[in-house]
Design a protein around this motif. Structure first.
Motif, PDB file in Angstrom:
ATOM      1  N   LEU A 104       0.808  -1.216   0.000  1.00 10.61           N
ATOM      2  CA  LEU A 104       0.000   0.000   0.000  1.00 10.61           C
ATOM      3  C   LEU A 104       0.844   1.270   0.000  1.00 10.61           C
ATOM      4  CD1 LEU A 104      -2.928   1.164   0.324  1.00 10.61           C
ATOM      5  CD2 LEU A 104      -2.534   1.068   2.794  1.00 10.61           C
ATOM      6  N   LEU A 105       1.936   1.280   0.765  1.00 12.70           N
ATOM      7  CA  LEU A 105       2.657   2.527   1.044  1.00 12.70           C
ATOM      8  C   LEU A 105       4.034   2.640   0.393  1.00 12.70           C
ATOM      9  CD1 LEU A 105       1.910   2.724   4.885  1.00 12.70           C
ATOM     10  CD2 LEU A 105       0.805   4.072   3.091  1.00 12.70           C
ATOM     11  N   LEU A 106       4.725   1.505   0.244  1.00 11.40           N
ATOM     12  CA  LEU A 106       6.155   1.580  -0.073  1.00 11.40           C
ATOM     13  C   LEU A 106       6.491   2.188  -1.424  1.00 11.40           C
ATOM     14  CD1 LEU A 106       8.998   1.080   0.882  1.00 11.40           C
ATOM     15  CD2 LEU A 106       8.794  -1.310   0.161  1.00 11.40           C
ATOM     16  N   PRO A 107       5.835   1.829  -2.518  1.00  9.50           N
ATOM     17  CA  PRO A 107       6.278   2.380  -3.811  1.00  9.50           C
ATOM     18  C   PRO A 107       6.310   3.904  -3.848  1.00  9.50           C
ATOM     19  CG  PRO A 107       4.794   0.532  -4.156  1.00  9.50           C
ATOM     20  CD  PRO A 107       4.743   0.846  -2.684  1.00  9.50           C
ATOM     21  N   ARG A 108       5.232   4.547  -3.380  1.00  7.14           N
ATOM     22  CA  ARG A 108       5.197   6.015  -3.436  1.00  7.14           C
ATOM     23  C   ARG A 108       5.990   6.642  -2.285  1.00  7.14           C
ATOM     24  NH1 ARG A 108       0.195   4.413  -5.405  1.00  7.14           N
ATOM     25  NH2 ARG A 108      -0.592   4.278  -3.278  1.00  7.14           N
TER      26      ARG A 108
END
Length: 298
Positions: A104-108
C-alpha cells in the motif's frame, strides 16, 4: 584513559606550570595535580617529575601529550559529526513493513524520499503479529504494523506509536456473487460462506473472530492465507469469501462491500523505540509515511 585528564596533560605541556593550567581551566592547582597523578596511575608510567618548585613532563609525558593532540582532534571531529546527525537528516534508517502495508505505502514512499541523499533507508517486509512488534523495534528504527479496531494499543511505556491511517475491512466477493450487488452486506447473510483468512493471531483474522463474537455467526475458514494477493485471486475464482483491506485490493475480479452495522477495520501504525523519532533522519521517514498515508485516504 580519561579524556579530561588527557586535556589537562596537554595544557600542562603547552603552559608549563600547574598554576597556569589551573588558571586556564578554572581549576585549583591541587585539582590539576590530582588529575595528573590519577593519569599517571592509569597509564602506569611517570608522566611528570619535579623541576624546582614545579613539575615538568617526562619523555613519556611529552609523548603522551603529543598523542593527546591526535585523540582530542579525533574527538572534536566525532563531536562535530554527531552535531550534524542531531541537526541534519542523515544516516541509515531501518524500516520493517507488514507485507500488505508495504504494498500500500512503499512504492510512493520511496518516491517521496528521493533526493534525501544523506539518508539511506533499508526496507524489509516482515509478516508480524501485534505481539511481535515491540521486539522488532530492537532491530528496526520504524516498524509499520497493523492491529484491528478492537485490539489494545501498544504499551506506550515501551514504544512510541503513530497512527498513519485506519483502513476499513470489507467483504470480498467474486464478481457475479448473489450478494455482490448489496451495499452494505449483513454478516448474517454470509453464514454459509467458505472463508479465507490469515493465520490465527494476525489482525484480519482477529477481526473475523471478533465479528463472530459480536454477531453470533461462526465463520467456516477453509483456507489460511497470509498473502492478500493470493486471497484476492482465490476469491476472484470463487474459492471463498474474505475480509480484505479496502485500499489494498487491486483485482478486477473482486467486489468489495462494507459490512452492515459492524465496525471492522485495521489501524496502520508506525511504531518506534522510545525517543527514536528525535533522530532527524527517522523523523524525515516518519513524516513521509504520514504524508503518503494521507494521500492514500484522500
Amino acid at each position: 584513559m580519561d579524556i579530561r585528564r588527557l586535556r589537562i596533560l596537554r595544557e600542562l605541556a603547552d603552559r608549563g606550570t600547574v598554576i597556569a593550567v589551573a588558571r586556564a581551566l578554572s581549576y585549583t592547582p591541587s585539582a590539576v595535580s590530582q588529575q595528573v597523578r590519577a593519569l599517571q596511575a592509569e597509564v602506569g608510567v611517570a608522566l611528570t617529575e619535579p623541576a624546582g618548585r614545579g613539575l615538568r613532563l617526562t619523555d613519556a609525558g611529552r609523548m603522551l601529550a603529543s598523542r593527546a593532540d591526535e585523540v582530542l582532534a579525533a574527538l572534536d571531529r566525532a563531536e562535530a559529526e554527531l552535531d550534524s546527525y542531531r541537526s541534519i537528516p542523515r544516516g541509515s534508517v531501518r524500516v520493517a513493513l507488514f507485507p500488505s502495508g508495504a504494498l500500500l505505502l512503499l512504492p510512493r514512499l520511496l518516491r517521496r524520499l528521493e533526493g534525501q541523499d544523506l539518508i539511506r533507508v533499508e526496507y524489509r517486509d516482515v509478516d508480524m503479529t501485534p505481539s511481535e512488534v515491540p521486539g522488532l523495534t530492537a532491530d528496526f528504527d520504524i516498524v509499520v504494523t497493523h492491529r484491528d479496531d478492537h485490539a489494545a494499543p501498544f504499551d506506550q511505556s515501551r514504544v512510541d506509536s503513530l497512527t498513519l491511517l485506519r483502513e476499513p475491512l470489507d467483504i470480498a466477493l467474486p464478481v457475479g456473487h448473489p450478494l455482490a450487488e448489496q451495499d452494505p452486506v449483513d454478516l448474517a447473510e454470509l453464514a454459509g460462506e467458505r472463508w479465507i483468512s490469515p493465520d490465527v493471531g494476525f489482525p484480519v483474522d482477529d477481526v473475523l473472530r471478533s465479528l463472530a463474537v459480536r454477531t453470533g455467526v461462526r465463520p467456516v475458514v477453509v483456507q489460511r492465507i497470509n498473502d492478500f494477493r493470493i486471497t484476492e485471486s482465490l476469491v476472484a475464482h470463487g474459492h471463498g469469501t474474505a475480509l480484505l483491506p479496502r485500499y489494498t485490493v487491486d483485482n478486477p475480479g473482486v467486489v468489495l462491500r462494507p459490512l452492515a452495522g459492524v465496525l471492522a477495520g485495521r489501524h496502520v501504525e508506525a511504531v518506534t523505540r522510545r525517543g527514536a523519532a528525535e533522530r532527524p533522519a527517522v523523523r524525515v521517514v516518519l513524516d513521509a509515511l504520514v504524508a503518503e498515508a494521507g494521500a492514500v485516504t484522500r
